[in-house]
Scaffold this motif. Structure first.
Motif, PDB file in Angstrom:
ATOM      1  N   GLU A 110      38.940   1.007  21.793  1.00  0.00           N
ATOM      2  CA  GLU A 110      37.257   1.649  22.115  1.00  0.00           C
ATOM      3  C   GLU A 110      36.343   0.508  22.060  1.00  0.00           C
ATOM      4  O   GLU A 110      35.538   0.822  23.451  1.00  0.00           O
ATOM      5  N   GLU A 111      36.484  -0.713  22.102  1.00  0.00           N
ATOM      6  CA  GLU A 111      35.968  -1.912  22.673  1.00  0.00           C
ATOM      7  C   GLU A 111      36.743  -3.239  22.759  1.00  0.00           C
ATOM      8  O   GLU A 111      37.529  -3.617  22.326  1.00  0.00           O
ATOM      9  N   PRO A 112      36.753  -4.165  23.812  1.00  0.00           N
ATOM     10  CA  PRO A 112      36.959  -5.057  24.218  1.00  0.00           C
ATOM     11  C   PRO A 112      37.102  -5.844  23.582  1.00  0.00           C
ATOM     12  O   PRO A 112      35.548  -6.152  22.912  1.00  0.00           O
ATOM     13  N   LEU A 113      37.544  -6.787  22.724  1.00  0.00           N
ATOM     14  CA  LEU A 113      37.234  -8.211  23.009  1.00  0.00           C
ATOM     15  C   LEU A 113      35.945  -7.850  21.690  1.00  0.00           C
ATOM     16  O   LEU A 113      35.350  -8.773  21.369  1.00  0.00           O
ATOM     17  N   ALA A 121      32.849 -14.918  25.648  1.00  0.00           N
ATOM     18  CA  ALA A 121      33.355 -13.522  25.068  1.00  0.00           C
ATOM     19  C   ALA A 121      32.519 -12.272  25.518  1.00  0.00           C
ATOM     20  O   ALA A 121      32.863 -11.742  26.255  1.00  0.00           O
ATOM     21  N   GLN A 122      30.926 -12.912  25.243  1.00  0.00           N
ATOM     22  CA  GLN A 122      29.997 -11.693  25.707  1.00  0.00           C
ATOM     23  C   GLN A 122      30.418 -11.734  27.069  1.00  0.00           C
ATOM     24  O   GLN A 122      29.906 -10.810  28.218  1.00  0.00           O
ATOM     25  N   SER A 123      30.063 -12.741  28.428  1.00  0.00           N
ATOM     26  CA  SER A 123      30.245 -12.345  29.565  1.00  0.00           C
ATOM     27  C   SER A 123      31.579 -11.848  29.645  1.00  0.00           C
ATOM     28  O   SER A 123      31.545 -10.809  30.857  1.00  0.00           O
ATOM     29  N   LEU A 126      31.555  -7.849  28.781  1.00  0.00           N
ATOM     30  CA  LEU A 126      30.779  -7.111  29.676  1.00  0.00           C
ATOM     31  C   LEU A 126      31.351  -6.626  31.268  1.00  0.00           C
ATOM     32  O   LEU A 126      31.595  -5.048  31.667  1.00  0.00           O
ATOM     33  N   ASN A 127      31.900  -7.047  31.977  1.00  0.00           N
ATOM     34  CA  ASN A 127      32.900  -6.965  33.063  1.00  0.00           C
ATOM     35  C   ASN A 127      33.855  -5.803  32.562  1.00  0.00           C
ATOM     36  O   ASN A 127      34.194  -4.846  33.149  1.00  0.00           O
ATOM     37  N   LEU A 128      34.601  -6.402  31.059  1.00  0.00           N
ATOM     38  CA  LEU A 128      36.005  -5.140  30.935  1.00  0.00           C
ATOM     39  C   LEU A 128      35.113  -4.566  31.031  1.00  0.00           C
ATOM     40  O   LEU A 128      35.546  -2.990  31.456  1.00  0.00           O
TER      41      LEU A 128
END
Length: 237
Positions: A110-113, A121-123, A126-128
């Motif tokens: 559902e949500e990466p990382l 982690a935030q960058s 968003l990329n994933l």
């Protein structure tokens, strides 16, 4: 861990680890905090693998390196499936292309990382998310080519609600509705997005979306834009 994973099989310096994990607010202990964290990472074991011997993180003079087989990473396997899907599409094997990209999407959660914090982690998150949306768009494009417009309308409505400023998703939903003779609903999608863009960004719909809108108004066939050429999406909250 993310720093090592992103640059697997390459040495990552201690300074870079500190910067990517803690940003501009590193711990007071500085580089001394890294070895204990690496020790714990080496002991991590995947669920259901009692014989796991630990993560292969090697210490180098310049820093640390995570030594792994590239094919063991879900991200790489996912990208490989998407590349194969594009190749199958180019050769006219639409059903195979659909199967491959659907298999790639099935690898996502559902949500990466989820739960990970820090600038890196935030960058990466968003990329994933962006990569997943691109894969979804590619799969829906294949649904269109296979004549499955009606089947994807509920899914597209959901994605538009989750990503209310996404022009590519709005383009796909408008096209699907129009192909199912639901012209008024397709136009309503355009008007809703135009209002949201004006209120939240001070801009209007892009050229692709405008062309689709005008074609629907004239009851003409809508332009078909390659997914890869679509303007990228902005994820809503």
């Amino acid at each position: 861990m993310l720093s090592l994973l992103r640059s697997y099989n390459q040495t990552v310096s201690v300074d870079r680890l500190l910067r990517e994990v803690w940003g501009d607010d590193p711990p007071k202990s500085g580089s001394r905090i890294i070895p204990p964290y690496v020790y714990r990472l080496r002991k991590l074991a995947p669920c259901g693998e009692p014989d796991w011997v630990g993560l292969p993180i090697a210490r180098k003079r310049e820093g640390y390196v995570l030594q792994i087989d590239p094919d063991s990473l879900d991200r790489n396997r996912c990208n490989s499936l998407i590349r194969r899907s594009q190749e199958a599409k180019a050769s006219g094997e639409l059903e195979l292309a659909h199967k491959l990209v659907s298999e790639a999407l099935g690898m996502w959660g559902e949500e990466p990382l989820v739960g990970l914090v820090g600038p890196l982690a935030q960058s990466m998150r968003l990329n994933l998310v962006e990569q997943r949306l691109m894969a979804i768009e590619r799969r829906i494009e294949l649904d269109f080519l296979l004549g499955r417009h009606r089947d994807v309308i509920p899914e597209l409505r959901q994605y538009v609600e989750l990503n209310p400023l996404s022009e590519p998703m709005a383009e796909l939903l408008m096209t699907a509705l129009y192909e199912c003779n639901r012209q008024a609903e397709a136009l309503a999608v355009f008007h809703g997005l135009r209002t949201r863009l004006a209120e939240e960004t001070g801009t209007g719909p892009g050229g692709n979306l405008q062309q689709i809108y005008e074609a629907i108004l004239r009851s003409e066939p809508v332009p078909q834009f390659p997914v890869a050429a679509m303007s990228r999406t902005e994820t809503g909250n």
